[in-house]
Enzyme design. Structure first.
Site, PDB file in Angstrom:
ATOM      1  N   GLU A 180       0.814  -1.167  -0.368  1.00  0.00           N
ATOM      2  CA  GLU A 180      -0.107  -0.269   0.473  1.00  0.00           C
ATOM      3  C   GLU A 180       0.997   1.078  -0.079  1.00  0.00           C
ATOM      4  O   GLU A 180       0.530   2.568  -0.972  1.00  0.00           O
ATOM      5  CB  GLU A 180      -1.002   0.046   0.906  1.00  0.00           C
ATOM      6  CG  GLU A 180      -2.368  -0.902   0.946  1.00  0.00           C
ATOM      7  CD  GLU A 180      -1.458  -2.012   1.181  1.00  0.00           C
ATOM      8  OE1 GLU A 180      -0.845  -2.697   1.792  1.00  0.00           O
ATOM      9  OE2 GLU A 180      -3.138  -3.359   1.197  1.00  0.00           O
TER      10      GLU A 180
ATOM     11  N   HIS B 251     -11.391  -5.178   8.438  1.00  0.00           N
ATOM     12  CA  HIS B 251     -11.744  -4.993   7.380  1.00  0.00           C
ATOM     13  C   HIS B 251     -13.754  -4.644   7.490  1.00  0.00           C
ATOM     14  O   HIS B 251     -14.320  -4.294   6.633  1.00  0.00           O
ATOM     15  CB  HIS B 251     -12.713  -6.310   6.317  1.00  0.00           C
ATOM     16  CG  HIS B 251     -11.412  -7.137   5.944  1.00  0.00           C
ATOM     17  ND1 HIS B 251     -10.845  -8.256   7.125  1.00  0.00           N
ATOM     18  CD2 HIS B 251     -11.308  -7.784   4.844  1.00  0.00           C
ATOM     19  CE1 HIS B 251      -9.453  -8.945   6.587  1.00  0.00           C
ATOM     20  NE2 HIS B 251     -10.360  -8.596   5.237  1.00  0.00           N
TER      21      HIS B 251
END
Lengths: 347, 321
Positions: free
Chosen positions: B58, B125
């Site tokens: 990322e 999540h």
């Protein structure tokens, strides 16, 4: 940047070789004298914040900057005054940024080594180590999209930055995309005060390269000749489709982390070893041995350089300081979406 | 023909790729696979070479986008889940968000964050982290609540010259449908009155807009008329529209799915109190998720986040004052 650097000329004639070495030496000396001047200004209280010098790394840094061409990308780190100058940065940009002049590229908004001109391929480093590498990757990827071929990007880091996730992510990313990235590691033995034995456990950082699938060369970072050859070869390989290249240069930081740091933690044995050799002196001796630069020419060169730097400092010192009332205080380009300060709102 | 919030995001990206050769998409599994949620389904086929699978990196994904933006591209980065954007946080807040201010070179990148809770997704999540990004100068943070906004705001995000954190709610991906894509839209920076009312203002955004509207419907059975303001973007925050609504209703309830400490709801109350104190007939209130990580089990999860029921209860309390 030179029109004719090593990466374009497989074999150089004697005059070209001499010109490159003389040019490189000039950038090394310019950086050294500029560093000395900045240190003096810092001690005199003329520079706010930190001053970070590149003493001991001029040969390596110059070799990278001088081997790049116009249109290439360069992401220097804190000890790359020499490489910046060789890449084309002006002395005035450095002095203005150190002194906070609103006429400098950073306009007083950032200082010292945090300067650059991104649209001219010179990236302004953020302080987070390893973070500039993937930005270079992005520029190189964009050029692939834009079908601009033949340019490379170089990023400089120290051995300490190899411990970051950003280093790993970006080098791996460049390898996956086969980007023309040249990553230069100045293994200067200490990251601030931390010796490299506390940074990594392999015997050489060059060992990391095969793991990423990238080419690597290890050089004596105190030797201008070795640095020029390695940088030229790596940049040439990257430019001609060879994918990312790593250079690991062994040298010693000949100053503190910053000018606030007396660096009494540096092992004296290292200072007396070949790593502690002063690359500027060594290059001058090399030029003298080749009869390319005699003592009086060297003195003349130094005098010219001192004049150039003094002129830049005098100019920056005459410039006004940034005016907080004239500052826009706007961090986004979309002016219509700027929230500004709540107290400036109506109601 | 109808399409979902998720399909609208896919269509907006297709249009951005079609209309602007500077646009490309970079993210994990976004290429041939079409993305973890299929937000880039078939785009790699339609736009060869412009929808690129990234390594699980990322930090480097965002760094790459910043570099490409410097060079004139308009990258869209897909984070697989908003939660994972925190691995790239440094590049977002220190590199992308500071670039324009430092150098005068704009940084037009769009970072898509599939965010917010869904049943069974658990602590890693499900996060709502819009306020963390909104805190940083240099970023624009969008939180579309409707299919139409998901489409039009994503297109505007790509067109803007600044880094945009595009918070797309996973709970809305499949639930929300619209008959067609919009031809026109409110611009970024303007809030929307999602439901008109005169007794109380609920200021909220993203999935909570729908919980607030459900609550308003329930309260209408008791004769209360609740106004729901859909913020659309949390940064910039359209304080004018919120204050104007409070001027009509005199009462303010802020609802957010994010955690209670600080954040968008606190920011709204701070602003309304500072700028429109005299308009308030009762102390402004806020309702957020509970102060724990987001739980996995549906029973726990449903109690962790604000729902139409808890919003209605909070509104009733405030209406009684």
């Amino acid at each position: 940047m030179l029109q004719t650097a090593f990466d374009t000329e497989p074999s150089l004639d004697a005059k070209e070789e001499r010109d490159i070495y003389l040019s490189a030496f000039r950038f090394m000396l310019l950086a050294r004298v500029l560093d000395d001047k900045l240190a003096a200004l810092y001690r005199a209280g003329k520079i706010h914040g930190g001053v970070f010098l590149g003493r001991g790394q001029e040969a390596l840094s110059t070799a990278v900057g001088i081997s790049l061409r116009e249109g290439d990308v360069f992401a220097p780190l804190i000890r790359d005054a020499a490489g910046r100058l060789a890449f084309g940065e002006s002395v005035l940009d450095s002095v203005r940024t150190h002194m906070g002049s609103p006429h400098g590229p950073m306009r007083g908004r950032d200082g010292n080594v945090h300067r650059g001109r991104p649209r001219e391929g010179l990236l302004p480093m953020i302080s987070h180590l390893g973070a500039m590498i993937s930005v270079v990757n992005g520029i190189l990827l964009a050029r692939r999209f834009q079908k601009k071929s033949g340019t490379v990007g170089a990023a400089c880091i120290g051995e300490g930055a190899t411990s970051t996730g950003a280093f790993h992510e970006a080098l791996n990313q460049a390898a996956v995309e086969k980007l023309p990235l040249v990553l230069v590691i100045a293994d200067n033995q200490y990251a601030y005060s931390t010796p490299k034995s506390r940074q990594f456990a392999c015997d050489s950082l060059a060992r990391k390269a095969p793991g990423y699938g990238v080419g690597v060369q290890t050089v004596d970072g105190t030797d201008l000749s070795e640095c020029l050859k390695a940088a030229g070869a790596a940049i040439s390989r990257a430019r001609t489709g060879g994918g990312p290249q790593l250079i690991v240069a062994n040298l010693l930081r000949l100053c503190g982390h910053g000018e606030h740091d007396v660096a009494d933690y540096v092992d004296p044995k290292l200072m007396n070893s070949s790593l502690g050799r002063d690359c500027v002196k060594a290059a001058e001796e090399f030029l003298a041995r080749r009869h390319w630069l005699d003592a009086s020419q060297a003195a003349g060169l130094r005098e010219d350089i001192v004049h150039e730097i003094e002129a830049a400092v005098a100019q920056a010192q005459r410039e006004p300081a940034p005016d907080p009332f004239a500052e826009e205080w706007r961090a986004i380009a979309s002016e219509h979406l700027c929230e500004g300060q709540p107290e400036h709102r109506r109601i | 023909m109808s399409l979902t919030y998720l399909e609208a995001i896919r269509e907006a990206q297709a249009r951005a790729l079609r209309d602007d050769p500077r646009v490309f998409i970079y993210g994990q599994d976004v290429g041939a696979f079409g993305g973890a949620f299929k937000a880039t389904k078939n785009l790699a086929v339609e736009f060869p070479g412009r929808v690129i699978d990234s390594p699980i990196s990322e930090d480097a994904m965002v760094g790459m986008a910043v570099g490409a933006a410097i060079e004139g591209m308009r990258p869209i980065v897909e984070m697989q889940f908003a939660d994972f954007s925190l691995v790239g946080f440094n590049q977002i807040v220190n590199q992308a968000a500071t670039l324009y201010w430092r150098t005068n070179v704009p940084c037009p990148i769009t970072v898509r964050l599939p965010f917010g809770g869904t049943s069974g997704s658990g602590p890693f999540h499900s996060q709502s982290i819009e306020a963390i990004y909104a805190h940083y100068p240099g970023l624009i943070v969008l939180t579309p609540a409707t299919v139409e906004d998901a489409y039009s705001m994503l297109l505007e995000a790509v067109a803007l010259d600044d880094p945009v954190i595009f918070c797309e709610h996973k709970f809305l991906y499949y639930h929300l449908k619209a008959e067609k894509l919009p031809d026109e839209a409110l611009p970024v920076g303007k809030a929307r009155i999602a439901r008109e009312g005169r007794d109380l203002t609920i200021a909220t955004y993203s999935a909570m807009v729908h919980e607030a509207i459900e609550a308003a419907k329930e309260l209408s059975g008791d004769g209360w008329e609740i106004e729901v303001v859909d913020l659309r973007s949390v940064k910039p925050l359209d304080t004018d529209t919120i204050v104007a609504s409070v001027a009509r209703t005199g009462k303010l309830l802020c609802v957010g799915e994010a955690w209670p400490w600080g954040g968008v709801t606190a920011e709204i109350i701070s602003r309304v109190t500072a700028e429109g104190f005299g308009l308030l007939d009762a102390p402004p209130q806020r309702l957020n998720a509970k102060e724990t990580p987001v739980p996995y089990h549906p029973n726990l999860w449903a109690a962790h986040r604000p729902t139409a029921r808890s919003v209605a209860a909070a509104a009733r309390n405030l209406l009684r004052q």
